[in-house]
Scaffold this motif. Structure first.
Motif: not given
Length: 96
Positions: A48-73
């Motif tokens: 979950v990538a937002v503060p508890k007071a904000n709404k997000q619908y489910g967990e997200k793969g943001w950490l993986f996406a950032i790291v995968a892009r760095q590996l790709e770069d």
């Protein structure tokens, strides 16, 4: 080493671990394409990538996406999208 440099080094270290996981899993897939969903699921990289007071619908793969892009770069992984599914494989010419 500055705090920023240490943080970036930790992110780079995470990338190496993910790359090694991808390389280990490649033998199980045609043309070595490892599903991103397997990488994120097995390594539990959905958060979950937002503060508890904000709404997000489910967990997200943001950490993986950032790291995968760095590996790709860096030219360490290749990316493929087939329909709505994403796949990765190492760019290591020795394993092709």
């Amino acid at each position: 080493m500055s705090r920023k440099d240490r943080i970036h080094q930790h992110i780079s270290d995470i990338g190496i671990e993910i790359l090694e996981f991808i390389q280990e899993r490649e033998a199980h897939y045609a043309e070595r394409w490892v599903p991103a969903s397997e990488i994120k699921g097995t390594l539990e990289l959905n958060f979950v990538a937002v503060p508890k007071a904000n709404k997000q619908y489910g967990e997200k793969g943001w950490l993986f996406a950032i790291v995968a892009r760095q590996l790709e770069d860096k030219g360490l992984v290749e990316f493929s999208k087939q329909g709505s599914r994403s796949f990765y494989r190492s760019s290591n010419s020795d394993s092709k």
